[in-house]
Motif scaffolding. Structure first.
Motif: not given
Length: 332
Positions: A77-86, A99-107, A149-159
């Motif tokens: 829950f920390v390393l994966f999301p940080l790698l997705g952003l980095a 597809l990058y948004l899908g990668v962030l969701y995966l993380c 998901v809300m933190l990583l995708l923010g306004a970009d994700g259709d949630t």
């Protein structure tokens, strides 16, 4: 033989078949509405069974190893999301924004339960700790994944709205899960006895969600917006992400002084992402036609992680034989 079954399992072939069927014969109109209702019911049943199968005794038995669990949860829950952003500057040119948004969701997803335990067992790691970590990760994911998901995708994700997402998670995931936990005292033994055919319910629910999601995505032009170049790039992205996490879990395990058995558990429990949780959760979290693109990275990562970890598990499983061979050779 066990290694080959992990590489080419029937469920992977079924997933590919469902994607092909959705591409050639997507549901639409009233059919899509009917499949939508069936999907919602299947998701509720899936999480009810997850709750009924989760053994509180197993969690209590392995809960004392808190340092190991903290490392696994941090990787998940920390390393994966940080790698997705980095890695965004590297990943976006390879796969595109969708597809990058899908990668962030995966993380943001929790660890898988079945394969993490299976690989740990095959590699002769700390199986009780793996059971505890994987089960707790699945439970925490119900709460943490929507927040991530809300933190990583923010306004970009259709949630949808934040309140709507929380309500959906509560009604479709948390309530059935809690109901399954409550019902465990009456149906727990029955669920355990019938685990083999209940697995069909689990996998059938996932296949239904995948078909519904990809049908909607195909109708709205998924394969016109996702190019062959981006699909090839997605293979590279999933491979890079998995390689970095595997290296990170191995380094952390050694640096923190864990035993070989514990390091194996950290490696396999901390590097996994759950298809069984991620696919139905995407159906709940996301609205519109983007669900297919959101789960495509997860489906690909799922297969790559199985293939790579099957090889690693076999190598760890043979470590004692290698040591004995070296000793015998030295004696000679």
């Amino acid at each position: 033989m066990k290694y080959l079954r992990m590489l080419f399992d029937n469920f992977t072939l079924a997933l590919l078949g469902v994607v092909l069927i959705a591409t050639l014969l997507p549901c639409s109109g009233e059919g899509a509405v009917m499949f939508g209702w069936l999907t919602n019911l299947a998701i509720g049943l899936l999480f009810f069974l997850h709750g009924a199968k989760l053994s509180r005794e197993a969690i209590i038995a392995g809960a004392g190893h808190w340092r190991l669990h903290l490392v696994v949860f941090s990787c998940t829950f920390v390393l994966f999301p940080l790698l997705g952003l980095a890695f965004k500057p590297l990943f976006v040119p390879l796969v595109g924004n969708e597809l990058y948004l899908g990668v962030l969701y995966l993380c943001a997803l929790p660890a898988t339960v079945q394969s993490a335990i299976a690989f740990t067992s095959l590699a002769r790691g700390n199986v009780p700790a793996a059971i505890c970590s994987a089960a707790a990760s699945s439970l925490l994911g119900i709460f943490l994944t929507p927040l991530l998901v809300m933190l990583l995708l923010g306004a970009d994700g259709d949630t949808g709205s934040g309140l709507d997402a929380v309500l959906k998670i509560t009604l479709q995931l948390l309530v059935p899960f809690v109901a399954g936990q409550i019902a465990r005292r009456w149906i727990g033994d029955w669920v355990k006895r019938n685990a083999r055919w209940l697995k069909v319910v689990d996998q059938g629910s996932i296949l239904l969600v995948v078909y519904t999601a990809f049908s909607e995505a195909v109708v709205t032009g998924l394969w016109h917006t996702v190019s062959a170049q981006h699909l090839a790039g997605l293979f590279a992205v999933c491979g890079i992400l998995l390689a970095v996490v595997l290296l990170g879990t191995r380094v952390l395990g050694r640096a923190l002084g864990f035993s070989v058995e514990d390091r194996i558990t950290i490696l396999f429990a901390g590097s996994k992402k759950s298809l069984a949780t991620g696919v139905p959760m995407a159906q709940v979290l996301f609205v519109g036609s983007g669900i297919g693109a959101m789960i495509l990275p997860l489906m690909l990562f799922h297969q790559i992680q199985l293939m790579v970890c099957a090889v690693l598990a076999q190598r760890y499983a043979s470590r004692k034989d290698e040591v004995e061979a070296e000793v015998q050779q030295a004696v000679k």
